[in-house]
Motif scaffolding. Structure first.
Motif, PDB file in Angstrom:
ATOM      1  N   ASN A 193      33.169   3.213   2.015  1.00 30.58           N
ATOM      2  CA  ASN A 193      32.569   4.027   0.949  1.00 30.58           C
ATOM      3  C   ASN A 193      31.057   4.113   1.070  1.00 30.58           C
ATOM      4  OD1 ASN A 193      34.501   5.213  -1.090  1.00 30.58           O
ATOM      5  ND2 ASN A 193      35.366   3.180  -0.724  1.00 30.58           N
ATOM      6  N   LEU A 194      30.408   3.035   1.470  1.00 28.12           N
ATOM      7  CA  LEU A 194      28.958   3.109   1.698  1.00 28.12           C
ATOM      8  C   LEU A 194      28.627   4.163   2.747  1.00 28.12           C
ATOM      9  CD1 LEU A 194      27.941  -0.672   1.688  1.00 28.12           C
ATOM     10  CD2 LEU A 194      27.301   1.065   0.004  1.00 28.12           C
ATOM     11  N   LEU A 195      29.397   4.181   3.822  1.00 29.77           N
ATOM     12  CA  LEU A 195      29.127   5.125   4.907  1.00 29.77           C
ATOM     13  C   LEU A 195      29.481   6.567   4.522  1.00 29.77           C
ATOM     14  CD1 LEU A 195      30.348   2.986   7.951  1.00 29.77           C
ATOM     15  CD2 LEU A 195      27.986   3.458   7.253  1.00 29.77           C
ATOM     16  N   VAL A 196      30.594   6.752   3.808  1.00 23.22           N
ATOM     17  CA  VAL A 196      31.011   8.107   3.433  1.00 23.22           C
ATOM     18  C   VAL A 196      30.116   8.674   2.323  1.00 23.22           C
ATOM     19  CG1 VAL A 196      32.876   9.447   2.340  1.00 23.22           C
ATOM     20  CG2 VAL A 196      33.399   7.882   4.201  1.00 23.22           C
ATOM     21  N   ILE A 197      29.852   7.864   1.303  1.00 25.70           N
ATOM     22  CA  ILE A 197      29.111   8.368   0.137  1.00 25.70           C
ATOM     23  C   ILE A 197      27.611   8.438   0.402  1.00 25.70           C
ATOM     24  CG2 ILE A 197      28.488   7.875  -2.269  1.00 25.70           C
ATOM     25  CD1 ILE A 197      31.360   6.656  -2.538  1.00 25.70           C
ATOM     26  N   PHE A 198      27.038   7.381   0.950  1.00 22.59           N
ATOM     27  CA  PHE A 198      25.578   7.335   1.089  1.00 22.59           C
ATOM     28  C   PHE A 198      25.067   7.837   2.440  1.00 22.59           C
ATOM     29  CE2 PHE A 198      26.494   4.076  -2.165  1.00 22.59           C
ATOM     30  CZ  PHE A 198      25.846   4.684  -3.217  1.00 22.59           C
ATOM     31  N   ALA A 199      25.846   7.648   3.499  1.00 23.43           N
ATOM     32  CA  ALA A 199      25.409   8.121   4.814  1.00 23.43           C
ATOM     33  C   ALA A 199      26.045   9.466   5.157  1.00 23.43           C
ATOM     34  CB  ALA A 199      25.746   7.090   5.889  1.00 23.43           C
ATOM     35  N   HIS A 200      26.933   9.972   4.286  1.00 22.78           N
ATOM     36  CA  HIS A 200      27.628  11.250   4.486  1.00 22.78           C
ATOM     37  C   HIS A 200      28.304  11.302   5.850  1.00 22.78           C
ATOM     38  CE1 HIS A 200      25.875  12.613   0.773  1.00 22.78           C
ATOM     39  NE2 HIS A 200      24.687  12.240   1.208  1.00 22.78           N
ATOM     40  N   MET A 201      28.930  10.189   6.207  1.00 22.90           N
ATOM     41  CA  MET A 201      29.598  10.079   7.492  1.00 22.90           C
ATOM     42  C   MET A 201      31.038  10.585   7.359  1.00 22.90           C
ATOM     43  SD  MET A 201      29.938   6.658   9.862  1.00 22.90           S
ATOM     44  CE  MET A 201      28.195   6.524  10.184  1.00 22.90           C
ATOM     45  N   ASN A 202      31.561  11.147   8.418  1.00 24.55           N
ATOM     46  CA  ASN A 202      32.951  11.566   8.506  1.00 24.55           C
ATOM     47  C   ASN A 202      33.850  10.361   8.226  1.00 24.55           C
ATOM     48  OD1 ASN A 202      35.442  11.508  10.369  1.00 24.55           O
ATOM     49  ND2 ASN A 202      34.970  13.694  10.202  1.00 24.55           N
TER      50      ASN A 202
ATOM     51  N   GLY B 249      33.619  15.576  -3.757  1.00 24.65           N
ATOM     52  CA  GLY B 249      34.351  14.545  -4.501  1.00 24.65           C
ATOM     53  C   GLY B 249      35.795  14.440  -4.043  1.00 24.65           C
ATOM     54  N   ARG B 250      36.387  15.584  -3.727  1.00 27.56           N
ATOM     55  CA  ARG B 250      37.785  15.597  -3.246  1.00 27.56           C
ATOM     56  C   ARG B 250      37.895  14.864  -1.903  1.00 27.56           C
ATOM     57  NH1 ARG B 250      41.706  20.711  -2.295  1.00 27.56           N
ATOM     58  NH2 ARG B 250      43.624  19.515  -2.547  1.00 27.56           N
ATOM     59  N   TYR B 251      36.899  15.048  -1.042  1.00 27.91           N
ATOM     60  CA  TYR B 251      36.893  14.370   0.259  1.00 27.91           C
ATOM     61  C   TYR B 251      36.851  12.850   0.065  1.00 27.91           C
ATOM     62  CZ  TYR B 251      35.718  13.431   5.137  1.00 27.91           C
ATOM     63  OH  TYR B 251      35.744  12.985   6.428  1.00 27.91           O
ATOM     64  N   VAL B 252      35.985  12.382  -0.821  1.00 31.48           N
ATOM     65  CA  VAL B 252      35.869  10.945  -1.094  1.00 31.48           C
ATOM     66  C   VAL B 252      37.172  10.417  -1.697  1.00 31.48           C
ATOM     67  CG1 VAL B 252      34.637   9.195  -2.454  1.00 31.48           C
ATOM     68  CG2 VAL B 252      33.352  11.018  -1.316  1.00 31.48           C
ATOM     69  N   LEU B 253      37.755  11.170  -2.627  1.00 27.41           N
ATOM     70  CA  LEU B 253      39.012  10.756  -3.257  1.00 27.41           C
ATOM     71  C   LEU B 253      40.120  10.619  -2.215  1.00 27.41           C
ATOM     72  CD1 LEU B 253      40.785  10.194  -5.763  1.00 27.41           C
ATOM     73  CD2 LEU B 253      41.179  12.674  -5.883  1.00 27.41           C
ATOM     74  N   PHE B 254      40.288  11.641  -1.382  1.00 24.97           N
ATOM     75  CA  PHE B 254      41.351  11.602  -0.385  1.00 24.97           C
ATOM     76  C   PHE B 254      41.080  10.562   0.704  1.00 24.97           C
ATOM     77  CE2 PHE B 254      42.802  15.262  -2.571  1.00 24.97           C
ATOM     78  CZ  PHE B 254      44.152  15.364  -2.304  1.00 24.97           C
ATOM     79  N   THR B 255      39.812  10.305   0.987  1.00 25.67           N
ATOM     80  CA  THR B 255      39.462   9.228   1.914  1.00 25.67           C
ATOM     81  C   THR B 255      39.943   7.891   1.350  1.00 25.67           C
ATOM     82  OG1 THR B 255      37.537  10.383   2.815  1.00 25.67           O
ATOM     83  CG2 THR B 255      37.543   7.980   3.004  1.00 25.67           C
TER      84      THR B 255
END
Length: 180
Positions: free
Chosen positions: A27-36, A103-109
């Motif tokens: 989550n740190l990488l996806v949310i804050f670093a906008h990583m795939n 938000g949908r991307y983060v949820l499904f991740t």
């Protein structure tokens, strides 16, 4: 059966801590670093793997005297690599076609991570119990004379012919001089 339940509980505690490390880094990488999610999932998986190996071999599984330690490490990391592949496939499947950073991307991740954590946990326990745990010594010591299922001799014979034991003996025979 009590020993198996104790081992499952220990495995669950170690796995939960490893999952929290994995999930937090993801989550740190996806949310804050906008990583795939797949790249972040690989990094977070590898970070949690280091903890998982150390804790699993110390608290969950017992070292087998009939297997070289290098083989234990090799089995652990090969099974982890397969677990990582399962993780990547599930994360990619859950986020395929979604827009990064939404938000949908983060949820499904996160949903994908939960599903993959469950599947990989089952995979890890089964493969490590089969190949890494010293179940023979413990089972032989617990066997009571009144146990009609297997005698000590039958248990020993079954163990002697098992893939796990033969792999362990092979690893000992092929351990370079100076290694333990």
């Amino acid at each position: 059966m009590r020993k198996l339940i104790e081992q499952l509980v220990k495995f669950g505690v170690v796995g939960l801590i490893a999952f929290l490390i994995d999930w937090g880094v993801l989550n740190l990488l996806v949310i804050f670093a906008h990583m795939n999610s797949v790249a972040a999932g690989i990094i977070s998986f590898l970070v949690s793997l280091a903890f998982n190996y150390l804790a699993s071999m110390k608290y969950v599984f017992k070292h087998r005297e009939d297997m070289a330690q290098w083989m234990e490490v090799l089995i652990f990391f090969i099974s982890a690599a397969i677990g990582l592949l399962i993780n990547v496939i599930i994360l990619a499947g859950f986020t395929f076609g979604l827009i990064l950073g939404t938000g949908r991307y983060v949820l499904f991740t996160n949903i994908g991570k939960l599903v993959s954590a469950l599947v990989v946990a089952i995979w890890n326990f089964v493969i490590r119990k089969w190949l890494l745990d010293d179940t023979h010594t413990h089972a032989s010591n617990r066997l009571k004379p009144a146990d009609k299922r297997l005698s000590r001799d039958e248990l020993d014979t079954k163990w002697e012919h098992s893939f796990s034991h033969r792999l362990g003996l092979w690893s000992l025979a092929h351990t370079p001089k100076g290694w333990r």
